[in-house]
Motif scaffolding. Structure first.
Motif, PDB file in Angstrom:
ATOM      1  N   PHE A  81      -4.885  -2.425   9.311  1.00 21.64           N
ATOM      2  CA  PHE A  81      -4.876  -0.973   9.476  1.00 21.64           C
ATOM      3  C   PHE A  81      -3.942  -0.581  10.604  1.00 21.64           C
ATOM      4  O   PHE A  81      -3.893  -1.257  11.638  1.00 21.64           O
ATOM      5  CB  PHE A  81      -6.277  -0.440   9.792  1.00 21.64           C
ATOM      6  N   ALA A 131      -4.112   1.728   5.653  1.00 26.18           N
ATOM      7  CA  ALA A 131      -3.870   0.311   5.374  1.00 26.18           C
ATOM      8  C   ALA A 131      -2.388   0.002   5.193  1.00 26.18           C
ATOM      9  O   ALA A 131      -1.623   0.850   4.738  1.00 26.18           O
ATOM     10  CB  ALA A 131      -4.640  -0.096   4.116  1.00 26.18           C
ATOM     11  N   CYS A 158      -9.575   0.351  -4.924  1.00 21.13           N
ATOM     12  CA  CYS A 158      -9.064   1.435  -4.076  1.00 21.13           C
ATOM     13  C   CYS A 158      -9.227   2.748  -4.832  1.00 21.13           C
ATOM     14  O   CYS A 158      -8.632   2.934  -5.889  1.00 21.13           O
ATOM     15  CB  CYS A 158      -7.597   1.233  -3.721  1.00 21.13           C
ATOM     16  N   CYS A 202      -2.808   6.407   0.418  1.00 16.91           N
ATOM     17  CA  CYS A 202      -3.911   5.831   1.192  1.00 16.91           C
ATOM     18  C   CYS A 202      -4.615   6.904   2.006  1.00 16.91           C
ATOM     19  O   CYS A 202      -3.982   7.676   2.719  1.00 16.91           O
ATOM     20  CB  CYS A 202      -3.380   4.738   2.119  1.00 16.91           C
ATOM     21  N   GLN A 203      -5.950   6.916   1.878  1.00 17.87           N
ATOM     22  CA  GLN A 203      -6.774   7.847   2.656  1.00 17.87           C
ATOM     23  C   GLN A 203      -7.693   7.114   3.627  1.00 17.87           C
ATOM     24  O   GLN A 203      -8.602   7.712   4.202  1.00 17.87           O
ATOM     25  CB  GLN A 203      -7.618   8.700   1.699  1.00 17.87           C
ATOM     26  N   GLY A 204      -7.497   5.816   3.769  1.00 20.36           N
ATOM     27  CA  GLY A 204      -8.265   5.056   4.754  1.00 20.36           C
ATOM     28  C   GLY A 204      -9.667   4.671   4.315  1.00 20.36           C
ATOM     29  O   GLY A 204     -10.556   4.488   5.141  1.00 20.36           O
ATOM     30  N   HIS A 205      -9.901   4.521   3.017  1.00 21.84           N
ATOM     31  CA  HIS A 205     -11.242   4.182   2.536  1.00 21.84           C
ATOM     32  C   HIS A 205     -11.681   2.763   2.901  1.00 21.84           C
ATOM     33  O   HIS A 205     -12.869   2.449   2.839  1.00 21.84           O
ATOM     34  CB  HIS A 205     -11.316   4.338   1.014  1.00 21.84           C
ATOM     35  N   ALA A 206     -10.749   1.897   3.202  1.00 22.42           N
ATOM     36  CA  ALA A 206     -11.032   0.535   3.696  1.00 22.42           C
ATOM     37  C   ALA A 206     -11.653  -0.397   2.664  1.00 22.42           C
ATOM     38  O   ALA A 206     -12.133  -1.475   3.018  1.00 22.42           O
ATOM     39  CB  ALA A 206     -11.896   0.573   4.957  1.00 22.42           C
ATOM     40  N   ARG A 207     -11.662  -0.024   1.403  1.00 22.81           N
ATOM     41  CA  ARG A 207     -12.195  -0.946   0.385  1.00 22.81           C
ATOM     42  C   ARG A 207     -11.283  -2.159   0.256  1.00 22.81           C
ATOM     43  O   ARG A 207     -11.745  -3.270  -0.014  1.00 22.81           O
ATOM     44  CB  ARG A 207     -12.311  -0.236  -0.963  1.00 22.81           C
ATOM     45  N   CYS A 208      -9.987  -1.952   0.400  1.00 25.23           N
ATOM     46  CA  CYS A 208      -9.034  -3.063   0.303  1.00 25.23           C
ATOM     47  C   CYS A 208      -9.364  -4.132   1.340  1.00 25.23           C
ATOM     48  O   CYS A 208      -9.402  -5.325   1.030  1.00 25.23           O
ATOM     49  CB  CYS A 208      -7.604  -2.567   0.489  1.00 25.23           C
ATOM     50  N   ALA A 220      -4.008   3.205  -4.323  1.00 23.18           N
ATOM     51  CA  ALA A 220      -2.899   3.054  -3.376  1.00 23.18           C
ATOM     52  C   ALA A 220      -2.397   1.622  -3.264  1.00 23.18           C
ATOM     53  O   ALA A 220      -1.290   1.399  -2.784  1.00 23.18           O
ATOM     54  CB  ALA A 220      -3.320   3.555  -1.990  1.00 23.18           C
ATOM     55  N   VAL A 221      -3.231   0.658  -3.686  1.00 18.64           N
ATOM     56  CA  VAL A 221      -2.810  -0.747  -3.599  1.00 18.64           C
ATOM     57  C   VAL A 221      -1.956  -1.071  -4.815  1.00 18.64           C
ATOM     58  O   VAL A 221      -2.375  -0.870  -5.952  1.00 18.64           O
ATOM     59  CB  VAL A 221      -4.031  -1.691  -3.521  1.00 18.64           C
ATOM     60  N   VAL A 275       0.871  -1.176   0.000  1.00 14.19           N
ATOM     61  CA  VAL A 275       0.000   0.000   0.000  1.00 14.19           C
ATOM     62  C   VAL A 275       0.906   1.223   0.000  1.00 14.19           C
ATOM     63  O   VAL A 275       1.817   1.338   0.813  1.00 14.19           O
ATOM     64  CB  VAL A 275      -0.905   0.021   1.253  1.00 14.19           C
TER      65      VAL A 275
HETATM   66 FE1  F3S Z   1      -6.249   2.936   1.718  1.00 15.27          FE
HETATM   67 FE2  F3S Z   1      -7.234   2.358  -0.596  1.00 15.27          FE
HETATM   68 FE3  F3S Z   1      -7.388   0.648   1.313  1.00 15.27          FE
HETATM   69  S1  F3S Z   1      -7.309   4.326   0.371  1.00 15.27           S
HETATM   70  S2  F3S Z   1      -7.513   1.842   3.180  1.00 15.27           S
HETATM   71  S3  F3S Z   1      -5.537   1.367   0.380  1.00 15.27           S
HETATM   72  S4  F3S Z   1      -8.981   1.106  -0.150  1.00 15.27           S
END
Ligand code: F3S
Length: 66
Positions: free
Chosen positions: A27, A33, A56, A11-17, A60-61, A6
Motif C-alpha cells: 500500500f 494498492a 477486488c 483502486c479504492q483501498g478495499h485491501a482484499r488484494c 482494479a487488479v 493495480v
Molecule cells: Fe484496491 Fe482492490 Fe486492492 S480496491 S486495495 S486493488 S482489493
C-alpha cells in the motif's frame, strides 16, 4: 509470463488484494494498492493472486499475459 498491476484510477483501498496475496501487493501512503517491482512479473500465477484479482470489488487488479 504474467504481468500483475493495480489500476490506480480504480483502486479504492478495499485491501482484499492484500488479504488474499500479501506477497504480491503493498500500500502507498494513502492506502491504495500497488504491486512492488519484484512482483510485477511472474512466470507462474499463484492461486492467491488469482483470488486477489477475482475479489477486488473495483476490478482494479489486472493480470495480463506478457
Ligand atoms: Fe484496491 Fe482492490 Fe486492492 S480496491 S486495495 S486493488 S482489493
Amino acid at each position: 509470463m504474467y504481468r500483475i498491476s493495480v489500476d490506480s484510477s480504480r483502486c479504492q483501498g478495499h485491501a482484499r488484494c492484500m488479504a488474499f496475496a500479501p506477497e504480491a501487493f503493498d500500500f502507498d501512503d494513502e492506502g491504495y494498492a500497488f504491486v512492488p517491482d519484484g512482483m510485477a512479473e511472474t512466470a507462474e500465477l499463484s492461486e492467491s493472486i488469482r483470488r486477489a484479482e477475482a475479489n477486488c470489488p473495483e476490478r482494479a487488479v489486472k493480470i495480463e499475459e506478457a
